[in-house]
Enzyme design. Sequence first.
Site, PDB file in Angstrom:
ATOM      1  N   ARG A  38      13.539  29.510  -0.970  1.00  0.00           N
ATOM      2  CA  ARG A  38      13.973  29.626   0.429  1.00  0.00           C
ATOM      3  C   ARG A  38      13.973  31.079   0.905  1.00  0.00           C
ATOM      4  O   ARG A  38      13.662  31.358   2.065  1.00  0.00           O
ATOM      5  CB  ARG A  38      15.364  29.012   0.606  1.00  0.00           C
ATOM      6  CG  ARG A  38      15.313  27.493   0.722  1.00  0.00           C
ATOM      7  CD  ARG A  38      16.685  26.899   0.943  1.00  0.00           C
ATOM      8  NE  ARG A  38      16.589  25.503   1.341  1.00  0.00           N
ATOM      9  CZ  ARG A  38      17.622  24.681   1.414  1.00  0.00           C
ATOM     10  NH1 ARG A  38      18.849  25.118   1.115  1.00  0.00           N
ATOM     11  NH2 ARG A  38      17.461  23.423   1.787  1.00  0.00           N
ATOM     12  N   LYS A  59      18.142   5.612  -4.590  1.00  0.00           N
ATOM     13  CA  LYS A  59      18.908   4.645  -3.803  1.00  0.00           C
ATOM     14  C   LYS A  59      18.292   4.297  -2.463  1.00  0.00           C
ATOM     15  O   LYS A  59      17.883   5.162  -1.704  1.00  0.00           O
ATOM     16  CB  LYS A  59      20.312   5.211  -3.551  1.00  0.00           C
ATOM     17  CG  LYS A  59      21.149   5.256  -4.807  1.00  0.00           C
ATOM     18  CD  LYS A  59      22.531   5.726  -4.467  1.00  0.00           C
ATOM     19  CE  LYS A  59      23.478   5.509  -5.636  1.00  0.00           C
ATOM     20  NZ  LYS A  59      24.797   6.027  -5.314  1.00  0.00           N
ATOM     21  N   GLY A  67      15.355  16.752  -0.575  1.00  0.00           N
ATOM     22  CA  GLY A  67      16.059  16.554  -1.839  1.00  0.00           C
ATOM     23  C   GLY A  67      15.282  16.941  -3.090  1.00  0.00           C
ATOM     24  O   GLY A  67      14.838  18.075  -3.242  1.00  0.00           O
TER      25      GLY A  67
HETATM   26  C1  3PG Z   1      20.726  22.591   2.673  1.00  0.00           C
HETATM   27  O1  3PG Z   1      21.002  23.141   1.613  1.00  0.00           O
HETATM   28  O2  3PG Z   1      20.161  21.484   2.732  1.00  0.00           O
HETATM   29  C2  3PG Z   1      21.007  23.306   3.949  1.00  0.00           C
HETATM   30  O3  3PG Z   1      21.280  24.644   3.698  1.00  0.00           O
HETATM   31  C3  3PG Z   1      22.133  22.655   4.709  1.00  0.00           C
HETATM   32  O4  3PG Z   1      23.333  22.745   3.977  1.00  0.00           O
HETATM   33  P1  3PG Z   1      24.542  21.759   4.336  1.00  0.00           P
HETATM   34  O5  3PG Z   1      24.085  20.391   3.908  1.00  0.00           O
HETATM   35  O6  3PG Z   1      25.721  22.254   3.546  1.00  0.00           O
HETATM   36  O7  3PG Z   1      24.770  21.819   5.817  1.00  0.00           O
END
Ligand code: 3PG
Length: 395
Positions: free
Chosen positions: A35, A195, A352
Site C-alpha cells: 500500500r 463464506k 481481502g
Molecule cells: C482497510 O484496511 O481495508 C482500509 O484501510 C479500511 O480500514 P477499516 O476497515 O478499518 O476502515
Amino acid sequence: MFRTLDTADLRDKRVLLRVDLNVPMENGKVTDATRIARVAPTITEIADKGGKVIILAHFGRPKGRDEKDSLRPVANALSHVLKRHVDFAADCIGPEAKTAVDAMKPGDILVLENTRFHKEEEKNDPAFVQALAALGDIFVNDAFSAAHRAHASTEGLARKLPAYAGRTMQAELDALTRALVAPAKPVIAIVGGAKVSTKIDLLENLVGRVDALVIGGGMANTFLHAQGVKIGKSLAERDLADTARRIMDKAEAAKCAIILPVDAIVAFHFEANAPSQAYGLDAIPADGMILDLGPLSVERVNHAIDDARTLLWNGPLGAFELPPFDRGTVAAARHAAERTKAGKLVSIAGGGDTVAALNHAKVADDFSYISTAGGAFLEFCEGKPLPGVEVLRVK
Ligand code: 3PG
Ligand code: MG
C-alpha cells in the site's frame, strides 16, 4: 468524471493528501509495504510539482489515542520507500500539526498522526473537518481502499476544500470501470473464500452483470449442499441453502452461467499436507472435507476463462494457505495471467485474501490490475456507492 492531478495547481500549495497506510505490521515493522508503494507516485508527483505534501491516514481501529496504532513507524517505512526525508507530527489537528505545517517548504513531506486518534474522524464531525481543512489549501484523496467510509478525512474534507483524485484512486477507478461498468464482454467473475454470508450482496450484484460466475472455496460447498450434493464434513453454511438457491435462480433469469466444482480434493484433517485425493461429487466421503477444486473443475474454470475477455476475481478457490490445497487457486490464477499476457484478457482482482493468494501464485505482476482494497473493493463490486468516491465526482 473526476478531477485529477492533471488539472490541480500544486505549486506552493498546502496539499492535504489522504492515503491508506493501514499496512500489516509485526513488532513495530511493516511486513507488507504494497500500500505504501502504491501511493508513492502521488506523493512524489505533488512534491515535485512544488506542493507541500501533508499526509492524512488512519491506522487500525483505535478507540481514541493509542500509541500502538501510531503512524510514526509507518512514516519511517514511507521514507524508505520514497528515499526522501519524511517529517512526522504527533497530532493531525491543533498546535502540533499547525507548527509542523507552517514550517514546510514546497516539496516537503509531512505525515500527521493517525486521524482515528480523534473519535470525531469516524463521525465526520464538522468541527473536526474544519480543523483539518485549516491545515490545507487543497485536498487530494488517494485512499480508494478507505473510500467506503464516510469519515472526516475521506468525505468531509472533500466538501470543504477543492478536491482531486490522486493517481492510485484514479487507477483503481479506471480498473473497476473496465471490470464492471464498461467491460469488454463476455465477462467472467471468480468468487471464492470461506463464506457465502459475507458475499451475498456481491453475488447478487454480479449475477446481474457478468456472463459467467465461478464459485469456489468454502462458499462453493454451501451451493453444492443446496443442490443436494453430500459434502461430508466440509465447511459450509448449511442454513444458507435457500440464499444459495435464490442466487442461482437469479443467475438463471439473468442468463449468467454459474460454474460450480464438478469434483473436489478431499482430506480428513484440516492441516497442511494432510493426505488427500480427488473425488467426484457423487462420492464425497461422509467424514471427508472438501479443501480444493478437483482437476476436472480446474479444467472447467480455465475453459471458462478462455471464453471471457474480462475477468473479475475475488477470493481463493480452496484452502490456499495450506499446501497442497492451493493448487486450484494457483492453476486458475496462472491461467488467467497467461491469457492476460497474451493480450486476450483484462484481469482485475481485489479484496481481502485475494492479493495474498495471487502473490502466492506469483502472478501479481501479470494481472491487468490488482486492487489493495478489501471492503471498498467488495462494496464497489456490490454496486454500492462509496462516499469517498461519490464526493469527488464532478457534478
Ligand atoms: C482497510 O484496511 O481495508 C482500509 O484501510 C479500511 O480500514 P477499516 O476497515 O478499518 O476502515
Ligand atoms: Mg482493515
